[in-house]
Design a protein around this motif. Structure first.
Motif, short mmCIF file in Angstrom:
data_model
loop_
_atom_site.label_atom_id
_atom_site.label_comp_id
_atom_site.label_asym_id
_atom_site.label_seq_id
_atom_site.Cartn_x
_atom_site.Cartn_y
_atom_site.Cartn_z
N ASN A 246 -0.58 4.80 14.46
CA ASN A 246 0.08 5.89 15.20
C ASN A 246 1.36 6.34 14.49
O ASN A 246 1.62 7.55 14.37
CB ASN A 246 0.42 5.44 16.63
N GLN A 247 2.15 5.39 14.00
CA GLN A 247 3.39 5.73 13.29
C GLN A 247 3.09 6.46 11.97
O GLN A 247 3.78 7.40 11.61
CB GLN A 247 4.20 4.46 13.00
N LEU A 248 2.05 6.00 11.26
CA LEU A 248 1.67 6.66 10.01
C LEU A 248 1.26 8.11 10.26
O LEU A 248 1.60 9.01 9.48
CB LEU A 248 0.54 5.89 9.33
N GLU A 249 0.55 8.32 11.35
CA GLU A 249 0.13 9.69 11.69
C GLU A 249 1.35 10.56 11.98
O GLU A 249 1.40 11.73 11.59
CB GLU A 249 -0.84 9.67 12.87
N GLU A 250 2.36 9.98 12.65
CA GLU A 250 3.60 10.72 12.91
C GLU A 250 4.31 11.11 11.61
O GLU A 250 5.00 12.12 11.54
CB GLU A 250 4.55 9.90 13.79
N LEU A 251 4.13 10.28 10.58
CA LEU A 251 4.73 10.56 9.27
C LEU A 251 3.85 11.49 8.41
O LEU A 251 4.18 11.77 7.26
CB LEU A 251 4.96 9.25 8.50
N ASP A 252 2.72 11.94 8.97
CA ASP A 252 1.76 12.78 8.24
C ASP A 252 1.16 12.06 7.03
O ASP A 252 0.92 12.68 5.98
CB ASP A 252 2.39 14.10 7.79
N ILE A 253 0.96 10.75 7.16
CA ILE A 253 0.31 9.98 6.11
C ILE A 253 -1.17 9.83 6.48
O ILE A 253 -1.50 9.35 7.57
CB ILE A 253 0.95 8.58 5.97
N LYS A 254 -2.03 10.23 5.57
CA LYS A 254 -3.47 10.11 5.81
C LYS A 254 -3.92 8.71 5.39
O LYS A 254 -3.73 8.30 4.24
CB LYS A 254 -4.24 11.17 5.01
N ILE A 255 -4.52 7.98 6.33
CA ILE A 255 -4.94 6.60 6.08
C ILE A 255 -5.88 6.52 4.87
O ILE A 255 -5.74 5.64 4.02
CB ILE A 255 -5.65 5.99 7.32
N GLU A 256 -6.79 7.48 4.78
CA GLU A 256 -7.79 7.44 3.69
C GLU A 256 -7.16 7.64 2.31
O GLU A 256 -7.80 7.37 1.29
CB GLU A 256 -8.90 8.47 3.93
N GLU A 257 -5.90 8.10 2.26
CA GLU A 257 -5.23 8.30 0.96
C GLU A 257 -4.42 7.08 0.53
O GLU A 257 -3.88 7.04 -0.57
CB GLU A 257 -4.31 9.53 1.03
N PHE B 224 0.84 -1.19 0.00
CA PHE B 224 0.00 0.00 0.00
C PHE B 224 0.88 1.25 0.00
O PHE B 224 1.96 1.27 0.59
CB PHE B 224 -0.89 0.04 1.26
N ASP B 225 0.39 2.30 -0.66
CA ASP B 225 1.02 3.62 -0.58
C ASP B 225 -0.02 4.63 -1.04
O ASP B 225 -1.10 4.24 -1.50
CB ASP B 225 2.29 3.69 -1.45
#
Length: 198
Positions: free
Chosen positions: A107-118, A44-45
């Motif tokens: 939590n780690q993805l949020e720290e990387l400023d990655i939006k889950i919905e994207e 996923f990306d």
């Protein structure tokens, strides 16, 4: 991967193999391809590859009908891996609707400023893996299938980078094979996918 750990640092070295080199090593360790277990990595990306730009990768590994979400990030030595178990239903919801339950990876993805919905599904890579305990580490022989390719590699996960490199080189030299630089599976998958788009 050590079970029960949400985060771990993986110190792993690898080399690509020819089909012949792969078969030579199977014989060297008295293994049989029938002993290999199968696992499937689902990648996923975001559409603009924000994770790849951060030299990170997100996958769900499917093995024996269990699912583990893993985020791999660069670390001072090796890779930092963050794991989060998923149910099959959670995996399917993530794949189809870009929704994930809260947990360590989220939590780690949020720290990387990655939006889950994207995040969106890119595809899968199937691996048949032979794995043995060897020289205070873990030695794997992998045959991977993705898109239109099959490739072969050897991986050794060790205690330190020096220990891992020395062990891998000793194994390869014992059967007169040379180390061939290996990108990780997700990089190989991405590069092949982009090449096929051209």
């Amino acid at each position: 991967m050590k079970s029960g750990m949400a985060k771990e640092v993986e110190i792993e070295v690898k080399s690509m193999l020819s089909k012949e080199g792969y078969q030579t090593l199977i014989k060297q360790f008295n293994l049989s391809e029938n002993e290999a277990f199968e696992q499937e990595n689902h990648y996923f990306d975001t559409k603009d590859f924000q994770l790849r730009e951060k030299r990170s990768a997100l996958r769900v590994r499917e093995k024996n009908r269990s699912y583990t979400l893993t985020l791999k990030q660069p670390h001072t030595v090796g890779l930092l891996e963050t794991h989060q178990p998923l149910t099959e239903q959670q995996f399917q919801t993530f794949r189809k609707q870009a929704k994930l339950p809260t947990g360590d990876v989220v939590n780690q993805l949020e720290e990387l400023d990655i939006k889950i919905e994207e995040l969106h599904y890119l595809g899968a890579l199937q691996t048949k893996r032979l794995e043995i305990a060897y020289n205070k580490g873990s030695l794997c022989l992998d045959q991977s299938h993705y898109l239109d390719l099959t490739d072969y590699e050897i991986e050794f996960e060790g205690q330190t980078l020096e220990h891992a490199n020395e062990t891998l080189n000793t194994v390869l030299q014992s059967v007169q094979l040379h180390s061939i630089p290996a990108k990780n599976k997700v990089q190989r998958f991405f590069e092949r996918k982009q090449l096929l788009k051209k």
